[in-house]
Design an enzyme around this catalytic site. Structure first.
Site, PDB file in Angstrom:
ATOM      1  N   GLU A 176      -0.690   6.874   2.294  1.00 31.12           N
ATOM      2  CA  GLU A 176      -1.196   6.230   1.067  1.00 31.12           C
ATOM      3  C   GLU A 176      -1.444   4.764   1.334  1.00 31.12           C
ATOM      4  O   GLU A 176      -0.823   4.186   2.234  1.00 31.12           O
ATOM      5  CB  GLU A 176      -0.133   6.316  -0.046  1.00 31.12           C
ATOM      6  CG  GLU A 176       0.142   7.714  -0.500  1.00 31.12           C
ATOM      7  CD  GLU A 176       1.381   7.777  -1.404  1.00 31.12           C
ATOM      8  OE1 GLU A 176       1.886   6.727  -1.828  1.00 31.12           O
ATOM      9  OE2 GLU A 176       1.812   8.892  -1.679  1.00 31.12           O
ATOM     10  N   CYS A 226     -15.256 -43.490  -6.891  1.00 31.59           N
ATOM     11  CA  CYS A 226     -15.404 -44.735  -7.655  1.00 31.59           C
ATOM     12  C   CYS A 226     -14.496 -45.853  -7.157  1.00 31.59           C
ATOM     13  O   CYS A 226     -14.522 -46.957  -7.691  1.00 31.59           O
ATOM     14  CB  CYS A 226     -15.163 -44.469  -9.145  1.00 31.59           C
ATOM     15  SG  CYS A 226     -13.444 -44.065  -9.512  1.00 31.59           S
ATOM     16  N   LYS A 276       2.600  -2.400   7.866  1.00 29.26           N
ATOM     17  CA  LYS A 276       1.981  -3.590   7.259  1.00 29.26           C
ATOM     18  C   LYS A 276       0.771  -4.038   8.078  1.00 29.26           C
ATOM     19  O   LYS A 276       0.849  -4.131   9.310  1.00 29.26           O
ATOM     20  CB  LYS A 276       3.000  -4.748   7.207  1.00 29.26           C
ATOM     21  CG  LYS A 276       4.192  -4.464   6.309  1.00 29.26           C
ATOM     22  CD  LYS A 276       3.849  -4.521   4.838  1.00 29.26           C
ATOM     23  CE  LYS A 276       3.856  -5.913   4.298  1.00 29.26           C
ATOM     24  NZ  LYS A 276       5.124  -6.435   3.892  1.00 29.26           N
ATOM     25  N   ASP A 315      -0.742  -3.950  -3.291  1.00 27.90           N
ATOM     26  CA  ASP A 315       0.000  -5.207  -3.290  1.00 27.90           C
ATOM     27  C   ASP A 315       0.041  -5.815  -4.689  1.00 27.90           C
ATOM     28  O   ASP A 315      -0.716  -6.719  -5.028  1.00 27.90           O
ATOM     29  CB  ASP A 315      -0.659  -6.171  -2.298  1.00 27.90           C
ATOM     30  CG  ASP A 315       0.261  -7.318  -1.957  1.00 27.90           C
ATOM     31  OD1 ASP A 315       1.447  -7.259  -2.323  1.00 27.90           O
ATOM     32  OD2 ASP A 315      -0.202  -8.280  -1.318  1.00 27.90           O
ATOM     33  N   TYR A 369       2.268   6.246  -7.414  1.00 22.74           N
ATOM     34  CA  TYR A 369       2.502   6.792  -6.077  1.00 22.74           C
ATOM     35  C   TYR A 369       3.759   7.662  -5.998  1.00 22.74           C
ATOM     36  O   TYR A 369       4.137   8.097  -4.931  1.00 22.74           O
ATOM     37  CB  TYR A 369       2.549   5.680  -5.033  1.00 22.74           C
ATOM     38  CG  TYR A 369       3.537   4.575  -5.329  1.00 22.74           C
ATOM     39  CD1 TYR A 369       4.901   4.816  -5.313  1.00 22.74           C
ATOM     40  CD2 TYR A 369       3.101   3.296  -5.629  1.00 22.74           C
ATOM     41  CE1 TYR A 369       5.807   3.817  -5.590  1.00 22.74           C
ATOM     42  CE2 TYR A 369       4.001   2.281  -5.901  1.00 22.74           C
ATOM     43  CZ  TYR A 369       5.357   2.557  -5.885  1.00 22.74           C
ATOM     44  OH  TYR A 369       6.259   1.562  -6.163  1.00 22.74           O
ATOM     45  N   CYS A 415     -10.015 -43.575  -4.868  1.00 22.37           N
ATOM     46  CA  CYS A 415     -10.915 -42.477  -5.222  1.00 22.37           C
ATOM     47  C   CYS A 415     -12.184 -42.563  -4.359  1.00 22.37           C
ATOM     48  O   CYS A 415     -12.814 -43.620  -4.295  1.00 22.37           O
ATOM     49  CB  CYS A 415     -11.282 -42.568  -6.706  1.00 22.37           C
ATOM     50  SG  CYS A 415     -12.530 -41.350  -7.183  1.00 22.37           S
ATOM     51  N   CYS A 425     -15.619 -42.522 -13.662  1.00 23.16           N
ATOM     52  CA  CYS A 425     -15.741 -41.850 -12.364  1.00 23.16           C
ATOM     53  C   CYS A 425     -16.763 -40.709 -12.504  1.00 23.16           C
ATOM     54  O   CYS A 425     -16.545 -39.773 -13.277  1.00 23.16           O
ATOM     55  CB  CYS A 425     -14.355 -41.325 -11.972  1.00 23.16           C
ATOM     56  SG  CYS A 425     -14.302 -40.527 -10.376  1.00 23.16           S
ATOM     57  N   CYS A 431      -7.402 -39.551  -9.934  1.00 22.57           N
ATOM     58  CA  CYS A 431      -8.135 -40.792 -10.137  1.00 22.57           C
ATOM     59  C   CYS A 431      -8.044 -41.078 -11.640  1.00 22.57           C
ATOM     60  O   CYS A 431      -8.481 -40.267 -12.455  1.00 22.57           O
ATOM     61  CB  CYS A 431      -9.600 -40.623  -9.737  1.00 22.57           C
ATOM     62  SG  CYS A 431     -10.614 -41.977 -10.364  1.00 22.57           S
ATOM     63  N   LYS A 487      -0.837   0.954   0.613  1.00 15.62           N
ATOM     64  CA  LYS A 487       0.269   0.184   0.039  1.00 15.62           C
ATOM     65  C   LYS A 487      -0.354  -0.892  -0.839  1.00 15.62           C
ATOM     66  O   LYS A 487      -0.943  -1.860  -0.338  1.00 15.62           O
ATOM     67  CB  LYS A 487       1.125  -0.426   1.149  1.00 15.62           C
ATOM     68  CG  LYS A 487       2.369  -1.095   0.631  1.00 15.62           C
ATOM     69  CD  LYS A 487       3.307  -1.411   1.786  1.00 15.62           C
ATOM     70  CE  LYS A 487       4.612  -1.990   1.310  1.00 15.62           C
ATOM     71  NZ  LYS A 487       4.471  -3.201   0.526  1.00 15.62           N
TER      72      LYS A 487
HETATM   73  S1  IVH Z   1       6.747   4.279  -2.158  1.00 13.42           S
HETATM   74  C1  IVH Z   1      11.433   4.631  -2.239  1.00 13.42           C
HETATM   75  N1  IVH Z   1       4.144   4.021  -2.112  1.00 13.42           N
HETATM   76  O1  IVH Z   1       5.677  -1.315  -1.875  1.00 13.42           O
HETATM   77  C2  IVH Z   1      10.207   3.862  -1.947  1.00 13.42           C
HETATM   78  N2  IVH Z   1       5.452   2.078  -2.511  1.00 13.42           N
HETATM   79  O2  IVH Z   1       8.884  -1.615  -0.522  1.00 13.42           O
HETATM   80  C3  IVH Z   1       9.182   3.999  -2.971  1.00 13.42           C
HETATM   81  N3  IVH Z   1       4.127   0.057  -2.934  1.00 13.42           N
HETATM   82  O3  IVH Z   1       7.503  -2.683  -4.076  1.00 13.42           O
HETATM   83  C4  IVH Z   1       7.977   3.216  -2.665  1.00 13.42           C
HETATM   84  N4  IVH Z   1       2.142   0.992  -2.730  1.00 13.42           N
HETATM   85  O4  IVH Z   1       6.101  -0.969  -5.304  1.00 13.42           O
HETATM   86  C5  IVH Z   1       5.326   3.396  -2.254  1.00 13.42           C
HETATM   87  N5  IVH Z   1       1.826   3.956  -2.084  1.00 13.42           N
HETATM   88  C6  IVH Z   1       2.991   3.332  -2.240  1.00 13.42           C
HETATM   89  C7  IVH Z   1       3.071   1.959  -2.516  1.00 13.42           C
HETATM   90  C8  IVH Z   1       4.336   1.368  -2.644  1.00 13.42           C
HETATM   91  C9  IVH Z   1       2.794  -0.131  -2.965  1.00 13.42           C
HETATM   92  C10 IVH Z   1       5.130  -1.011  -3.121  1.00 13.42           C
HETATM   93  C11 IVH Z   1       6.314  -0.640  -3.977  1.00 13.42           C
HETATM   94  C12 IVH Z   1       7.439  -1.467  -3.417  1.00 13.42           C
HETATM   95  C13 IVH Z   1       7.008  -1.730  -2.012  1.00 13.42           C
HETATM   96  C14 IVH Z   1       7.831  -0.894  -1.052  1.00 13.42           C
END
Ligand code: IVH
Length: 679
Positions: free
Chosen positions: A114, A420, A323, A118, A227, A417, A441, A435, A116
């Protein structure tokens, strides 16, 4: 009526599902808005039909919430272990095989890949098919109850879209995100309002979720991605659906059918190569996604295997995050220049040897302020690393000191500045230099004029930044009041401005004298007086005259006005040049008072104490307070035996309603109230 309202709610829910989950709407936005307006109207007329999960509740409420209730999670919200390389992923997979007693290569363990996302994590509790609670991660054991704010997120169903789920108690976990586009829009607005910018969409999403005013949350257009699914109590539900409980991927699919936003990017992988393919693909393609992602999450698909693998103290053994590397590039710092903004704030900018980074050529990087320059110990000619991070403009994250020339000149923040020549000042406690020459200005004056004409301020069309700069540089305008002295003759003499555009500008300027006072107040560009603050001030004081003589305590007494804003207002009105400008604007017909707060409208409500509750369609609560007072009435805070009327809005709390009924207090709708006062 109750039935009619419920029917309309269901129709709207189905359209929301088609729009937000299936991405296949069958009616136009306009038709959708019409249905919503009809529902808002019916609910306002029938406050007893209130339902917190009605689609109308997504607009949020202006009622400030005092803090958030802390709620214990039903099972902890854990985090994930991180990996950064292919090797570490292979190690994780091998460990999973070993723990499950599977000989590598004899059988592949399915792994769900999946994105991740942010943002900020959220836990959504549904009971009998309805959203009952939304809780932030907090410390993993307890989080904040942010249900009111989460209800405004349009792709989260307030009611699940299947009927046979009564008695089902289920919890979905996911991420709340602010899409890039919304993030940029929000930061641009904050910049105009001189509010601190959010560093990235993650901070913006979590900051938004913690706002006290859910109506502001609604305007930010957050979205969610789910998720994880956890069935808490399945009583009669699961028997015919037991296969659901076999895999994580089937639970996700089920969640999607119920109307929850589940990403289509998720993939069930059957080999390490497939996992790597997924990672390589999204490492590049993620840059085209509407939301921020910072990696990939790998999860063992079989729930049985998940159970066997279990957890460490901090994270599950059955899942791991990979990551993405923050992309960075090494290039030379050629020079530092300084920009002067509308407010006089000085922004240092690094001019770089052009370099390729995340698909674009980077030539400049933000240096933010003097402290950042000092902490990097920057020298001209340094080789520097630039990163995009979560920010729009790349930033310098590191200097390669080994490559510094012996005679390199240290970057020292300017003290005058660049536009001016005025000596810069630094307000205590703030990072930026300013300024102080507000009226002399040039970029500050041009910026003020640009802000004044902008859509949310005076809404004067036809005056873009280039035209304003041209008019200013030719001496046709020096300040915002000069706009009202422009004539077709004067404008038409400018090259690139035909007679028609000149006419349009003159007309638009004239029309701006109809703009209500609260927007004029915002348009003046007083430091820290953004749109919302301007509204509050206009409702509380009613005119520029009253506001300009208000004492500090009187200003602070207004909801949401703090010391910083009060001091800025006092400083603004203390400056004779500003008072002269206001006088000139008034003489051109610009509105310097608002009708709502004038206390002499009528005495229709004399002797009545009216309590306001809920949210309204036509005016804000502050405006209703002012209207009541303007008609001789008194605004009461709680329902008591002395209350004469209860003005009931759309999502009024049931407790107040009950109390009013018990005490025999007359309840009136917004429409009825407006009829009485005739505004
Ligand atoms: S699973 C038990 N799946 O990433 C773990 N987390 O440290 C459950 N996050 O803050 C997390 N996308 O909110 C999972 N597809 C995804 C995710 C996801 C983002 C975030 C989650 C958490 C951090 C994981």
């Amino acid at each position: 009526m109750k039935q009619e309202i419920e029917h309309l709610r269901n129709v709207i829910r189905q359209h929301e599902y088609r729009y937000y989950v299936e991405n296949a709407p069958i009616i136009s936005d306009q038709e959708f808005d019409a249905l919503m307006h009809q529902l808002i109207k019916l609910e306002a007329e029938n406050p007893d039909c209130f339902d917190p999960n009605s689609p109308t509740q997504r607009v949020g409420s202006d009622l400030a919430q005092s803090g958030f209730e802390q709620v214990e999670h039903r099972y902890p919200m854990l985090s994930l272990g991180n990996t950064y390389s292919e090797g570490e992923i292979r190690d994780w997979y091998n460990r999973v095989c070993k723990d499950l007693g599977v000989v590598n290569d004899s059988q592949f363990i399915e792994v769900v890949c999946e994105l991740k996302f942010d943002g900020t994590s959220i836990s959504l509790w549904y009971e009998n098919g309805e959203l009952v609670r939304a809780v932030t991660r907090g410390d993993g054991v307890r989080g904040d109850d942010v249900t009111r704010n989460v209800r405004t997120i349009k792709n989260i169903p307030l009611k699940l879209t299947q009927n046979n789920i009564s008695q089902l108690n289920v919890e979905f976990r996911g991420e709340i995100l602010l899409p890039w586009k919304e993030f940029e829009r929000l930061n641009a607005e904050r910049e105009r309002n001189e509010e601190p910018l959010f560093a990235n969409p993650r901070n913006a999403a979590s900051g938004t979720l913690k706002l006290q005013n859910s109506r502001t949350v609604a305007k930010r257009n957050l979205i969610a991605q789910i998720y994880n699914v956890q069935i808490i109590d399945n009583s009669s539900f699961l028997t015919p659906h037991s296969s659901l409980l076999e895999t994580h991927s089937s639970l996700l699919q089920w969640a999607k059918q119920l109307g929850l936003p589940v990403s289509d990017t998720t993939r069930v992988c059957k080999s390490i190569d497939e996992i790597m393919e997924f990672i390589d693909y999204w490492d590049v393609e993620r840059k085209n996604l509407p939301v921020a992602t910072d990696g990939i999450v790998l999860k063992v698909n079989s729930l049985n295997q998940q159970k066997n693998l279990g957890f460490t103290a901090k994270s599950p053994r059955w899942a791991i995050a990979y990551k993405f590397q923050a992309e960075r590039a090494l290039t030379r710092l050629n020079s530092v220049s300084y920009q002067v903004g509308r407010t006089g704030a000085i922004t240092p900018v690094a001019n770089l040897e052009p370099v390729q980074l995340s698909g674009t050529v980077v030539k400049r990087a933000s240096l933010h302020n003097a402290d950042i320059i000092a902490s990097l110990d920057l020298h001209i000619g340094d080789m520097v690393y630039v990163e995009k991070g979560g920010e729009i403009i790349p930033k310098i994250t590191e200097v390669d000191n080994s490559q510094r020339q012996a005679d390199a000149e240290r970057v020292i923040f300017i003290d005058k500045c660049p536009e001016c020549g005025t000596t810069l000042v630094r307000i205590e406690g703030e990072a930026a230099h300013y300024c102080p020459n507000e009226t002399g200005c040039p970029p500050q004056q041009k910026g003020r004029i640009e802000h004044f004409v902008s859509r949310k301020a005076m809404n004067i069309d036809g005056l873009g930044s280039e035209t304003i700069a041209m008019l200013y540089d030719r001496g046709l305008i020096h300040d915002v009041a000069d706009l009202y002295t422009l004539t077709i003759g004067k404008l038409a003499r400018m090259e690139r401005l035909g007679e028609k555009s000149a006419q349009n500008i003159v007309d638009a300027v004239k029309k701006s004298t109809e703009v209500p006072f609260e927007r004029v107040l915002f348009a003046l560009g007083i430091r820290y007086v953004g749109e919302t603050v301007a509204k509050k001030l206009a409702a509380a004081f009613g005119s520029i005259q009253a506001l300009s003589v208000a004492k500090r305590e009187e200003l602070i007494a207004v909801d949401e006005i703090g010391e910083r804003i009060a001091d800025s207002l006092i400083e603004y009105f203390d400056d004779m040049r500003n008072m002269q400008l206001i006088e000139r604007l008034t003489s051109f017909g610009v509105k310097m008072e608002g009708k709502v707060a004038r206390a002499e409208l009528s005495n229709k409500l004399e002797g009545l104490t009216i309590v306001i509750s809920g949210t309204f369609e036509h005016h804000s609560r502050d405006e209703y307070k002012a209207i009541i007072e303007a008609h001789g009435g008194k605004n009461g805070s709680g329902v008591t035996s002395k209350t004469s009327l209860l003005l009931a809005g759309a999502n009024m709390g049931p407790a107040k309603l009950e109390k009013a009924e018990k005490l025999g207090v007359k309840i009136i709708s917004e429409t009825e109230f407006l009829e009485i006062v005739n505004v």
